[in-house]
Design an enzyme around this catalytic site. Sequence first.
Site, short mmCIF file in Angstrom:
data_model
loop_
_atom_site.label_atom_id
_atom_site.label_comp_id
_atom_site.label_asym_id
_atom_site.label_seq_id
_atom_site.Cartn_x
_atom_site.Cartn_y
_atom_site.Cartn_z
N LYS A 216 -9.11 -49.60 -12.96
CA LYS A 216 -9.78 -49.27 -14.23
C LYS A 216 -11.26 -49.51 -14.03
O LYS A 216 -11.74 -50.64 -14.04
CB LYS A 216 -9.27 -50.14 -15.38
CG LYS A 216 -9.76 -49.61 -16.74
CD LYS A 216 -9.90 -50.69 -17.79
CE LYS A 216 -11.21 -51.43 -17.70
NZ LYS A 216 -12.41 -50.58 -17.97
N ALA A 218 -15.41 -49.37 -14.81
CA ALA A 218 -16.25 -49.58 -15.99
C ALA A 218 -16.51 -48.26 -16.68
O ALA A 218 -16.68 -47.23 -16.04
CB ALA A 218 -17.56 -50.24 -15.59
N GLU A 219 -16.55 -48.31 -18.02
CA GLU A 219 -16.73 -47.08 -18.79
C GLU A 219 -18.09 -46.43 -18.57
O GLU A 219 -18.25 -45.22 -18.75
CB GLU A 219 -16.54 -47.37 -20.28
CG GLU A 219 -17.45 -48.43 -20.85
CD GLU A 219 -16.91 -49.85 -20.69
OE1 GLU A 219 -17.52 -50.77 -21.24
OE2 GLU A 219 -15.87 -50.03 -20.01
N GLY A 272 -16.40 -59.23 -13.48
CA GLY A 272 -17.07 -59.01 -14.76
C GLY A 272 -17.50 -60.33 -15.36
O GLY A 272 -17.66 -61.33 -14.66
N ALA A 275 -16.47 -64.45 -20.01
CA ALA A 275 -15.77 -64.34 -21.29
C ALA A 275 -14.60 -63.37 -21.19
O ALA A 275 -13.48 -63.67 -21.64
CB ALA A 275 -16.75 -63.89 -22.37
N THR A 276 -14.82 -62.21 -20.59
CA THR A 276 -13.74 -61.24 -20.43
C THR A 276 -12.69 -61.76 -19.46
O THR A 276 -11.49 -61.57 -19.66
CB THR A 276 -14.29 -59.90 -19.92
OG1 THR A 276 -15.26 -59.41 -20.86
CG2 THR A 276 -13.19 -58.87 -19.76
N GLU A 294 -14.01 -62.64 -10.02
CA GLU A 294 -15.41 -62.90 -9.68
C GLU A 294 -16.18 -62.70 -10.97
O GLU A 294 -16.33 -61.58 -11.44
CB GLU A 294 -15.86 -61.93 -8.58
CG GLU A 294 -17.22 -62.27 -8.01
CD GLU A 294 -18.31 -61.39 -8.58
OE1 GLU A 294 -19.10 -61.93 -9.40
OE2 GLU A 294 -18.39 -60.21 -8.23
N CYS A 328 -24.54 -59.99 -9.94
CA CYS A 328 -23.96 -61.29 -10.31
C CYS A 328 -24.51 -62.42 -9.47
O CYS A 328 -24.45 -63.58 -9.87
CB CYS A 328 -22.45 -61.23 -10.18
SG CYS A 328 -21.88 -60.66 -8.57
#
Length: 523
Positions: A216, A218-219, A272, A275-276, A294, A328
């Site tokens: 999936k 990233a959008e 990402g 929080a996610t 990560e 990151c």
Amino acid sequence: MATCFLLRSFWAARPALPPPGRFRPEPAGTPRRSYASGPGGLHADLLRGDSFVGGRWLPAPATFPVYDPASGAKLGTVADCGVPEARAAVRAAYDAFNSWKGVSVKERSLLLRKWYDLMIQNKDDLAKIITAESGKPLKEAQGEILYSALFLEWFSEEARRIYGDIIYTSAKDKRGLVLKQPVGVAAIITPWNFPSAMITRKVGAALAAGCTVVVKPAEDTPYSALALAQLANQAGIPAGVYNVIPCSRNKAKEVGEVLCTDPLVSKISFTGSTATGKILLHHAANSVKRVSMELGGLAPFIVFDSANVDQAVAGAMASKFRNAGQTCVCSNRFLVQRGIHDSFVTKFAEAMKKSLRVGNGFEEGTTQGPLINEKAVEKVEKQVNDAVAKGATVVTGGKRHQSGGNFFEPTLLSNVTRDMLCITEETFGPLAPVIKFDKEEEAVAIANAAEVGLAGYFYSQDPAQIWRVAEQLEVGMVGVNEGLISSVECPFGGVKQSGLGREGSKYGIDEYLEVKYVCYGGL
């Protein structure tokens, strides 16, 4: 000049492409593809708008738009996959796993190598896709493609180095055999800032181990993942082994939940925000899935009095401003010892003014592209305003770039204190805040005063100090007199709330392998 993607259909004979910005009618029943009319043009086969599941390009009931962050122009539309499409992709991966796990390591190795070869052959087009959808300068995008391809090369070799053990037990008539076997279907959830490399770093290891994957992306940057699917298919990767399900921001939560809770998925790998990551961990906990993560970083960059100032400035430039600070592992907090502070700040500011050029990633000489979206710009702006309100000094930059849109000036702040947002929160933008410190212990304490610990950097010419600080920094990766630390041969990952597990290196493949002990008796 902005690059524009237009979704269209291709006739068997492929007529000449229309001028940029215009559409041709789409013949019914033909698969959707995309093309870009930008610098140099792009190979149409690499630009796909559908999902890739079970070896087929499949549309979704809805689509979502993808935008060029440099111009705000619509690049095209991509399949907006939801729960049904996610479950279908998982089922396709599960069905393929039953045969893929039995493929010889030599054959898996050869297929990954072929995929690598195709990436190298198409490196220029792949780089242009990255620049168009993420905004990063073309030179950096070209570097990412080479880095990305190297993970496929590396894991094509690691596939043949999955070793077990034979253990002599305390009983004379028994032997212990240790086998390594693929975990199963792996759900791969990747970020927008490295839309190609973050996929191959995970997928290369997974496929080498004998796992199948559902990606999936990233959008904001789905085209890179779909281009990789096209090349994987050309390389002969069997149907269902590599699946891609793009989805919009609105559907990301439900698709992510499916990938984390479906009983056919055995492994989650996510890059990402912290929080996610916590949300995904919560979902995965119900079925106790293997998880690699990560997550966020707040990297300290320490410059001690013994450091070579010019070398430290060069390292700071490389660490901070790659991808406009949207990495990151980029330095988020600069800690400079009092004796060298003023010299460092002056030279750092000079280097920024001399070397950094903000602009469209396709323009020659651009070193700083746009931030990914308006929300990212607002975050940097908020941190700068907060710091100035609390007494920080703007040495250079400090505001939105005159180009407008998603561009922000590379910014250097001095007189920064620990209570400012730019020190307590990850920026993900071109902002370098500098704190002055007196003693080594003080710098280490400030560096470690964070809930995350991905990367850290420091500059020193004192061998004893180098050993002390390298061991004391609470991070997963340390750069000593070096601002660029990533390498396919070395383990990538963090400690504390920066994640779980390691990627790349000889350790990366173990994240997709189960260790099985077989007791062989009656000998």
